[in-house]
Design a protein around this motif. Sequence first.
Motif, short mmCIF file in Angstrom:
data_model
loop_
_atom_site.label_atom_id
_atom_site.label_comp_id
_atom_site.label_asym_id
_atom_site.label_seq_id
_atom_site.Cartn_x
_atom_site.Cartn_y
_atom_site.Cartn_z
N GLN A 29 0.81 -1.21 0.00
CA GLN A 29 0.00 0.00 0.00
C GLN A 29 0.85 1.26 0.00
OE1 GLN A 29 -2.47 -0.55 3.47
NE2 GLN A 29 -4.21 -1.07 2.20
N PHE A 30 1.64 1.45 1.04
CA PHE A 30 2.31 2.74 1.22
C PHE A 30 3.30 3.07 0.11
CE2 PHE A 30 0.88 1.72 5.52
CZ PHE A 30 0.17 2.87 5.79
N VAL A 31 4.16 2.13 -0.23
CA VAL A 31 5.13 2.41 -1.30
C VAL A 31 4.42 2.62 -2.64
CG1 VAL A 31 7.10 1.50 -2.58
CG2 VAL A 31 7.06 1.34 -0.09
N PRO A 32 3.46 1.75 -3.04
CA PRO A 32 2.75 2.03 -4.30
C PRO A 32 1.97 3.35 -4.29
CG PRO A 32 2.45 -0.26 -3.70
CD PRO A 32 3.12 0.41 -2.54
N PHE A 33 1.37 3.71 -3.17
CA PHE A 33 0.67 4.99 -3.11
C PHE A 33 1.64 6.15 -3.27
CE2 PHE A 33 -2.92 3.03 -0.43
CZ PHE A 33 -3.65 2.76 -1.56
N HIS A 34 2.81 6.03 -2.68
CA HIS A 34 3.80 7.10 -2.82
C HIS A 34 4.39 7.15 -4.22
CE1 HIS A 34 3.44 7.35 1.54
NE2 HIS A 34 4.02 8.52 1.43
N THR A 35 4.53 6.01 -4.88
CA THR A 35 4.98 6.06 -6.27
C THR A 35 3.90 6.66 -7.16
OG1 THR A 35 4.30 3.76 -6.64
CG2 THR A 35 6.60 4.14 -6.10
N SER A 74 4.78 13.36 3.21
CA SER A 74 4.63 12.51 2.03
C SER A 74 5.12 13.18 0.76
CB SER A 74 3.17 12.10 1.85
OG SER A 74 2.76 11.24 2.87
N TRP A 75 5.10 14.49 0.74
CA TRP A 75 5.51 15.22 -0.46
C TRP A 75 7.02 15.12 -0.70
CZ3 TRP A 75 1.69 16.77 -3.57
CH2 TRP A 75 0.42 16.80 -3.02
N LEU A 76 7.77 14.57 0.27
CA LEU A 76 9.20 14.33 0.07
C LEU A 76 9.47 13.39 -1.09
CD1 LEU A 76 10.47 13.80 3.73
CD2 LEU A 76 11.10 15.65 2.20
N VAL A 77 8.48 12.55 -1.39
CA VAL A 77 8.66 11.55 -2.46
C VAL A 77 9.00 12.22 -3.79
CG1 VAL A 77 6.28 11.33 -3.22
CG2 VAL A 77 7.75 9.36 -3.29
N GLY A 78 8.54 13.41 -4.00
CA GLY A 78 8.81 14.11 -5.25
C GLY A 78 10.26 14.54 -5.43
N LEU A 79 11.01 14.56 -4.34
CA LEU A 79 12.40 15.00 -4.40
C LEU A 79 13.38 13.87 -4.72
CD1 LEU A 79 12.42 17.30 -1.23
CD2 LEU A 79 12.08 17.97 -3.62
N PHE A 80 12.91 12.64 -4.69
CA PHE A 80 13.76 11.47 -4.91
C PHE A 80 13.42 10.83 -6.24
CE2 PHE A 80 13.82 12.16 -0.40
CZ PHE A 80 15.08 11.80 -0.01
N PRO A 81 14.33 10.04 -6.80
CA PRO A 81 13.99 9.29 -8.01
C PRO A 81 12.90 8.26 -7.71
CG PRO A 81 16.37 9.26 -7.62
CD PRO A 81 15.73 9.88 -6.42
N ARG A 82 12.09 7.96 -8.71
CA ARG A 82 10.97 7.04 -8.53
C ARG A 82 11.42 5.66 -8.09
NH1 ARG A 82 7.39 3.42 -10.78
NH2 ARG A 82 5.18 4.01 -10.68
N ASP A 83 12.59 5.24 -8.55
CA ASP A 83 13.10 3.91 -8.20
C ASP A 83 13.43 3.79 -6.72
OD1 ASP A 83 12.92 3.40 -10.87
OD2 ASP A 83 15.05 3.67 -11.27
N LEU A 84 13.64 4.90 -6.05
CA LEU A 84 13.99 4.89 -4.63
C LEU A 84 12.79 5.27 -3.76
CD1 LEU A 84 17.49 6.63 -4.73
CD2 LEU A 84 16.99 4.19 -4.55
N ALA A 85 11.60 4.87 -4.13
CA ALA A 85 10.38 5.30 -3.41
C ALA A 85 10.36 4.81 -1.98
CB ALA A 85 9.15 4.80 -4.15
N GLU A 86 11.05 3.73 -1.69
CA GLU A 86 11.04 3.22 -0.32
C GLU A 86 11.81 4.15 0.64
OE1 GLU A 86 11.96 -0.95 2.02
OE2 GLU A 86 12.03 -0.91 -0.16
N LEU A 87 12.81 4.88 0.14
CA LEU A 87 13.58 5.80 0.98
C LEU A 87 12.73 6.97 1.48
CD1 LEU A 87 16.21 6.62 2.33
CD2 LEU A 87 16.87 7.73 0.19
#
Length: 127
Positions: A29-35, A74-87
């Motif tokens: 859930q969480f990682v796919p939602f963030h991606t 949660s908006w931090l996800v936009g600052l990282f590459p998509r492949d590193l969504a778990e970070l």
Amino acid sequence: MGAYCLGMTMLGSYPFGTRSRAVNDLGNQFVPFHTRLWDLLHGSTTGDLLLNWNSGYGVPFLADFLTYLMNPFSWLVGLFPRDLAELPVFLVTLGCVGLGTALMTVFLGRLHPGSPWLRALLAVGYG
């Protein structure tokens, strides 16, 4: 936050080791939602906040967005590459623990004056 990171290090869990944290709800859930949020932020997806066409025949997404992604961290996800969504999901967890602990320390101080060390210890237990 330090105790949480220490525990993750001792466990050898991501990002401090090779053991993945993406099991059960985190991985499903969480990682796919963030991606999905990353895709929306970068304009690389079909659909919008109302509908997610990438899940089956399309599912409503607004409720998932409000439930899982409205955390300001949660908006931090936009600052990282998509492949590193778990970070960024790890950093969201870390930020929530730290902010919750700090706010509980302040709240306990307003609720009843007393030892700041005891307030901090209780707040760490809460975090």
